[in-house]
Design a protein around this motif. Structure first.
Motif, PDB file in Angstrom:
ATOM      1  N   GLU A  91      -5.502  -2.015   2.259  1.00  0.00           N
ATOM      2  CA  GLU A  91      -5.429  -1.408   3.382  1.00  0.00           C
ATOM      3  C   GLU A  91      -6.616  -1.782   4.381  1.00  0.00           C
ATOM      4  OE1 GLU A  91      -5.989   2.812   5.634  1.00  0.00           O
ATOM      5  OE2 GLU A  91      -4.947   2.779   3.310  1.00  0.00           O
ATOM      6  N   GLU A  92      -7.885  -2.221   3.585  1.00  0.00           N
ATOM      7  CA  GLU A  92      -8.891  -2.678   4.230  1.00  0.00           C
ATOM      8  C   GLU A  92      -8.719  -4.115   4.876  1.00  0.00           C
ATOM      9  OE1 GLU A  92     -13.171  -4.167   2.633  1.00  0.00           O
ATOM     10  OE2 GLU A  92     -13.225  -2.115   3.350  1.00  0.00           O
ATOM     11  N   ARG A 135       1.159   3.775  -3.321  1.00  0.00           N
ATOM     12  CA  ARG A 135       0.828   5.051  -3.069  1.00  0.00           C
ATOM     13  C   ARG A 135       1.795   6.277  -3.331  1.00  0.00           C
ATOM     14  NH1 ARG A 135      -2.510   6.155   2.415  1.00  0.00           N
ATOM     15  NH2 ARG A 135      -4.276   5.236   1.188  1.00  0.00           N
ATOM     16  N   GLN A 176       0.796  -1.262   0.041  1.00  0.00           N
ATOM     17  CA  GLN A 176       0.136  -0.028  -0.057  1.00  0.00           C
ATOM     18  C   GLN A 176       0.747   1.241  -0.041  1.00  0.00           C
ATOM     19  OE1 GLN A 176      -2.858   1.031  -0.916  1.00  0.00           O
ATOM     20  NE2 GLN A 176      -3.550   2.406   0.538  1.00  0.00           N
ATOM     21  N   SER A 184      -6.762   0.575  -2.046  1.00  0.00           N
ATOM     22  CA  SER A 184      -7.389   0.666  -0.860  1.00  0.00           C
ATOM     23  C   SER A 184      -7.883  -0.684  -0.271  1.00  0.00           C
ATOM     24  CB  SER A 184      -8.613   1.447  -1.200  1.00  0.00           C
ATOM     25  OG  SER A 184      -8.285   2.785  -1.669  1.00  0.00           O
ATOM     26  N   SER A 209      -3.308   3.886  -5.213  1.00  0.00           N
ATOM     27  CA  SER A 209      -3.596   3.520  -3.982  1.00  0.00           C
ATOM     28  C   SER A 209      -4.451   2.175  -4.064  1.00  0.00           C
ATOM     29  CB  SER A 209      -4.425   4.605  -3.203  1.00  0.00           C
ATOM     30  OG  SER A 209      -4.622   3.819  -1.967  1.00  0.00           O
TER      31      SER A 209
END
Length: 182
Positions: free
Chosen positions: A47-48, A36, A32, A44, A42
């Motif tokens: 990250e989740e 980024r 990530q 995402s 990104s």
């Protein structure tokens, strides 16, 4: 090649599971950050997913801490009482923790049931699949607590509540002396 000791892995399953989850989270967050700041794009979902894996990692860590006797406890009173009372206090402390692990099951299942069909924002994973790990791993913690109570019951005054230090400074000093660094 070293032979895999499956019994040791089974006895410390939570420790290895937490380590694997930690490594996966580290890789996901590295991807990530790289994507980024270097690629200006990104991911995402990474990250989740890392956030979702954090839940079982923490509860695996709790069970592992009980197994290794590294969980937080207040021992100030135990230092000033005789052996039998100290042993009884340690066992009582574990029993209270065990009661909590069992008691909290019912509210946790109600919360999981209240989640209904809700899913995570990006990956669309049903939230109940994430949060079901909490009561399961708390039950595993309960099993480890029972094992520790049995260990405590059989310990004598010299080894009551003994756990190996996270960092054995004496062993480090010995290695340094052998290498001629001290």
């Amino acid at each position: 090649m070293k032979k895999i000791n499956w019994k040791e892995i089974g006895n410390q399953f939570e420790l290895y599971a937490a380590a694997v989850l930690f490594a996966v989270i580290g890789v996901l967050l590295t991807i990530q950050v790289f994507s980024r700041y270097i690629l200006n794009h990104s991911f995402s979902w990474a990250e989740e997913l890392a956030t979702l894996l954090f839940v079982p990692m923490i509860y695996c860590g709790i069970a592992s801490a009980v197994t290794k006797r590294k969980h937080v406890s207040v021992e100030i009173v135990q230092q000033f009482v005789p052996f039998r009372i100290r042993k009884a206090l340690m066992i009582l402390s574990q029993i209270i923790f065990l009661i909590f692990c069992v008691y909290i099951q019912f509210p946790l299942y109600r919360v999981i049931d209240d989640l209904g069909a809700s899913v995570t924002d990006l990956l669309r994973i049903p939230k109940r699949y994430i949060y079901i790990w909490i009561p399961i791993l708390l039950l595993m913690t309960g099993v480890r607590i029972v094992q520790d109570i049995i260990r405590l019951w059989n310990e004598n005054e010299e080894n009551l509540g003994y756990s190996e230090p996270a960092l054995d400074l004496d062993a480090c000093e010995k290695i340094a002396k052998e290498r001629g660094n001290l």
